[in-house]
Design a protein around this motif. Structure first.
Motif, PDB file in Angstrom:
ATOM      1  N   CYS A 143      38.399  44.670  47.352  1.00  0.00           N
ATOM      2  CA  CYS A 143      37.533  43.544  47.696  1.00  0.00           C
ATOM      3  C   CYS A 143      37.988  42.921  49.016  1.00  0.00           C
ATOM      4  N   CYS A 149      38.940  38.953  48.109  1.00  0.00           N
ATOM      5  CA  CYS A 149      40.098  38.512  47.312  1.00  0.00           C
ATOM      6  C   CYS A 149      41.138  39.608  47.131  1.00  0.00           C
ATOM      7  N   CYS A 174      32.950  42.850  42.975  1.00  0.00           N
ATOM      8  CA  CYS A 174      34.318  42.532  42.555  1.00  0.00           C
ATOM      9  C   CYS A 174      34.320  41.828  41.196  1.00  0.00           C
ATOM     10  N   CYS A 186      35.935  38.027  41.841  1.00  0.00           N
ATOM     11  CA  CYS A 186      35.226  36.966  42.576  1.00  0.00           C
ATOM     12  C   CYS A 186      33.715  37.184  42.617  1.00  0.00           C
TER      13      CYS A 186
HETATM   14 ZN   LIG Z   1      36.977  39.801  45.060  1.00  0.00          ZN
END
Ligand SMILES: [Zn+2]
Lengths: 382, 138
Positions: B25, B28, B39, B42
């Motif tokens: 990702c 994050c 993801c 997040c």
């Molecule tokens: Zn993420």
């Protein structure tokens, strides 16, 4: 008795194990038993919730019980089906959309480990083709890691199984009625190390039904109505260790059981220390061990001492799975969560079919956990 | 190695040398395996292809003691119990077969990525990924 509170006023269940009839036959039997227990008829029921994983459409039961035109919701949440069914019923009662609710869970599984479809879990076929889509692998690896992190011996896993079969021996509706020693459990076939054959529950068959009502009626329907002080359900957050996971994040212990249990105790205004009889999802003895701590009933690692002391025995400080749990009853997936509630209700009413917890327990707790990562908990009081 | 067919081409960044393909990702830094579009931490759709490390340590393990139901395809000569485990590759923990002697298996055992021949339900011979003992680190 506050009128807005929800109570269990009737319960019925079939024996667990192997049956000749269909899943719907078992379900009908359980519902009729629960109605009799509450002293009501199907015509008095104005809402029903049912769950079955593989054994038929729950709402088709109306053709057997009576075509009264009521709303009938069907839920399907794996091992947590019973808990979710009960949560649905409680919501309807609390919202005033129903006055008398029947909840039923049933299943009739064939022998052998549960088969699972990779695509249904959003996984590529490679995962099943290569032999990793096996639930027992997951339970074994989660157990081994937990043992490693918290210093739990294989002996403790065997103690959990031995206690389950001891309790099953005394329970007239349990499937496995032969006690096993810890040595026999440890020496059994290693299905998935460190878990042996007798540390796993097996798919089985059975049905359970409950009748629920609000406080303004419960006293008229039942000598000892049992209050559902809280019924909660949660799905997993990021960082939990779930079945059928090709990958994990680090420190993957963010279990939905932690969240569902904490919410249940908060809603009930009670703490885990208040619990006098508990039912925990024991798909395998490792799961029960982990769930003891995840639900807050003990600290991580404390299981080693609790099991050695016999604290989870029926006459111990924290009786767990007093009817033998899934280990002794097998797991008809749709019925299992309601079996837990049925057992705790009977314990709190002082009329347990098997071993009765002494001293008049007043606070009980139930916990189910299902794939792919959800948990439902309940706090019950008298 | 260039003429082998993977059980699922999407699992691999390369076959020679073997490297697994995950996603990372961009928001994050969460790494997942196999690849994913969004993801799980997040929820953003900022995933980019990401080759995973080829060395790690056993995080947990078991031995598959009974023959899994189809679509699992046992070896031609019949089922034999096989070790399976989670391997900590640093950024992510990946599940796979462990081609490691049972007596040498414990949490922390160093392993490295390898290819393992397996069969599909159609009888085709393909390769999947597995982990073998990392002699250099052992
Ligand atoms: Zn993420």
């Amino acid at each position: 008795m506050r009128p807005e509170d929800v109570y269990v006023v009737g319960g019925g269940m079939t024996a667990f194990g192997r049956h000749d009839g269909t899943g719907l036959d078992l379900a009908e039997q359980a519902v009729r038993g629960a109605l009799d227990d509450a002293g009501v008829s199907w015509a008095d029921v104005d809402f029903a919730v049912g769950g079955s994983n593989v054994s038929g459409k729950p709402d088709s039961l109306v053709s057997r019980l009576g075509l009264t035109g009521i709303a009938f919701s069907t839920v399907k949440n794996g091992c947590a089906t019973g808990g979710v069914a009960m949560a649905t019923a409680v919501s309807a009662l609390q919202a005033g959309r129903a006055d008398l609710v029947a909840v039923v869970g049933f299943d009739k599984h064939e022998r052998g480990a549960f088969a699972a479809d990779a695509a249904a879990y959003g996984l590529g076929s490679w995962y099943a083709t290569t032999g990793m889509m096996v639930t027992t692998q997951y339970f074994a690896m989660k157990t081994r890691r937990y043992q490693h992190e918290h210093g739990i011996s294989d002996r403790t896993l065997a103690r959990i199984s031995a206690r389950a079969f001891r309790n099953g021996e005394a329970h007239p509706l349990a499937w496995r009625r032969a006690p096993l020693t810890e040595e026999e459990v440890l020496a059994a076939a290693p299905v998935n190390e460190p878990l042996t054959q007798y540390m796993f529950c097996q798919p089985s068959q059975g049905a359970v039904a409950l009748v629920l009502a609000r406080g303004d009626r419960a006293g008229d329907l039942c000598d000892t109505p049992v209050r559902l002080a809280a019924v909660t359900q949660r799905t997993r957050r990021f960082g939990s260790f779930e079945v059928f996971s090709p990958w994990l994040s680090h420190d993957p212990w963010n279990s939905p059981s932690v969240d569902a249990a904490a919410a249940a105790f908060a809603e009930a205004g009670l703490s885990p220390a208040d619990v006098q009889v508990a039912q925990l999802q024991d798909t395998d003895s490792g799961s029960e061990m982990i769930h003891l701590a995840e639900t807050g009933l003990c600290k991580h690692g404390e299981q080693e001492q609790l099991l050695a002391e016999g604290a989870t025995d029926v006459d111990g400080a924290l009786p767990v799975n007093t009817d033998g749990g899934c280990l002794a009853n097998g797991e008809p997936v749709g019925a299992s969560g309601l079996r837990q509630v049925h057992e705790v209700v009977r314990q709190l009413q002082g009329r347990a079919p098997g071993r009765q917890v002494p001293g008049g327990p007043r606070v009980g707790f139930t916990h189910v956990y299902g794939a792919p990562g959800l948990s439902a908990c309940a706090v019950l009081t008298v | 190695m260039s003429d082998v067919t993977p059980v699922d081409a999407g699992l691999f960044a390369s076959l020679d040398p073997p490297r697994l393909l995950g996603s990372r990702c961009g928001e994050c830094a969460t790494v997942v395996f196999p690849t994913a579009q969004s993801c799980p931490r997040c929820s953003r759709a900022a995933m980019a292809p990401h080759a995973l490390a080829d060395r790690g340590t056993v995080w947990s393990w078991t031995v598959q003691g009974f023959c899994p139901k189809p679509p699992y395809v046992p070896p031609v000569d019949g089922f034999v119990p096989f070790p399976v485990g989670y391997v900590d590759l640093g950024e992510v923990i990946v599940e796979g077969h462990l081609l490691v002697d049972r007596a040498l298996l414990e949490i922390g055992t160093p392993v490295r990525l390898a290819l393992e021949p397996v069969r599909t339900a159609d009888g085709d011979e393909v390769v999947t990924y597995a982990f073998t003992l990392d002699e250099e680190a052992a």
